[in-house]
Motif scaffolding. Structure first.
Motif, PDB file in Angstrom:
ATOM      1  N   LYS A  92     -50.042 -21.274   7.456  1.00 56.30           N
ATOM      2  CA  LYS A  92     -50.112 -20.526   6.200  1.00 56.30           C
ATOM      3  C   LYS A  92     -48.843 -20.723   5.372  1.00 56.30           C
ATOM      4  N   ALA A  93     -47.682 -20.684   6.019  1.00 59.56           N
ATOM      5  CA  ALA A  93     -46.401 -20.778   5.310  1.00 59.56           C
ATOM      6  C   ALA A  93     -46.214 -22.116   4.597  1.00 59.56           C
ATOM      7  N   VAL A  94     -46.568 -23.210   5.233  1.00 59.01           N
ATOM      8  CA  VAL A  94     -46.319 -24.517   4.608  1.00 59.01           C
ATOM      9  C   VAL A  94     -47.384 -24.891   3.585  1.00 59.01           C
ATOM     10  N   ASN A  95     -48.487 -24.180   3.579  1.00 58.45           N
ATOM     11  CA  ASN A  95     -49.571 -24.536   2.671  1.00 58.45           C
ATOM     12  C   ASN A  95     -49.868 -23.481   1.615  1.00 58.45           C
ATOM     13  N   THR A  96     -48.915 -22.557   1.382  1.00 61.24           N
ATOM     14  CA  THR A  96     -49.038 -21.577   0.310  1.00 61.24           C
ATOM     15  C   THR A  96     -47.784 -21.630  -0.548  1.00 61.24           C
ATOM     16  N   MET A 150     -39.393 -21.593  -0.995  1.00 60.52           N
ATOM     17  CA  MET A 150     -39.839 -22.708  -0.159  1.00 60.52           C
ATOM     18  C   MET A 150     -40.902 -23.544  -0.875  1.00 60.52           C
ATOM     19  N   PRO A 151     -40.733 -24.863  -0.854  1.00 60.38           N
ATOM     20  CA  PRO A 151     -41.755 -25.697  -1.494  1.00 60.38           C
ATOM     21  C   PRO A 151     -43.053 -25.707  -0.690  1.00 60.38           C
ATOM     22  N   ARG A 152     -44.140 -25.987  -1.342  1.00 64.01           N
ATOM     23  CA  ARG A 152     -45.421 -26.159  -0.657  1.00 64.01           C
ATOM     24  C   ARG A 152     -45.475 -27.603  -0.172  1.00 64.01           C
ATOM     25  N   TYR A 153     -45.776 -27.796   1.098  1.00 68.12           N
ATOM     26  CA  TYR A 153     -45.680 -29.128   1.693  1.00 68.12           C
ATOM     27  C   TYR A 153     -46.990 -29.890   1.790  1.00 68.12           C
ATOM     28  N   TYR A 154     -48.123 -29.229   1.724  1.00 73.42           N
ATOM     29  CA  TYR A 154     -49.425 -29.885   1.839  1.00 73.42           C
ATOM     30  C   TYR A 154     -49.544 -30.670   3.144  1.00 73.42           C
TER      31      TYR A 154
END
Length: 121
Positions: free
Chosen positions: A77-81, A86-90
């Protein structure tokens, strides 16, 4: 027949991955999409100060969170929101899982303190 004996080792061991799952997670943690996770979350996910500054309230610090005890679902959830900092990493779920597994293995001693204390209560 002789050719078979020459090619047999390649067929048996040729299916091995170029890098291990742990190394893949380490590589992704170091540079998933141009910005290293360790720049904010530290070498082992423990969190660290990103920047210190002063404002009308005095000295302040922007700190990356400690992610060592986060669940896999929390990390996905953290890396894709979207976040304020924090940047979104997809990243794909498999990529996040590799990072999660890397941090779990790297922090095994630290994390064992919490599983031991939970099992003795």
């Amino acid at each position: 027949m002789r050719l078979l004996w020459i090619l047999l080792p390649l067929m048996v061991w040729g299916q091995e991955d170029f890098i291990s799952h742990y190394e893949y997670g380490e590589m992704l943690y170091a540079n998933p999409r141009g910005v290293s996770c360790s720049q904010c979350h530290g070498e082992s996910g423990e969190g660290q100060i990103i920047v210190e500054y002063r404002d009308i309230h005095g000295k302040q610090a922007l700190k990356g969170s400690d992610i060592r005890r986060d669940s896999l679902d929390d990390m996905i959830k953290a890396v894709n929101t979207y976040h304020k900092v924090m940047p979104r990493y997809y990243l794909t779920n498999e990529e996040v899982k590799a990072i999660y597994d890397y941090l779990q293995k790297k922090n095994a001693d630290y994390l064992s303190q919490f599983t031991e204390s939970n099992s003795t209560e």
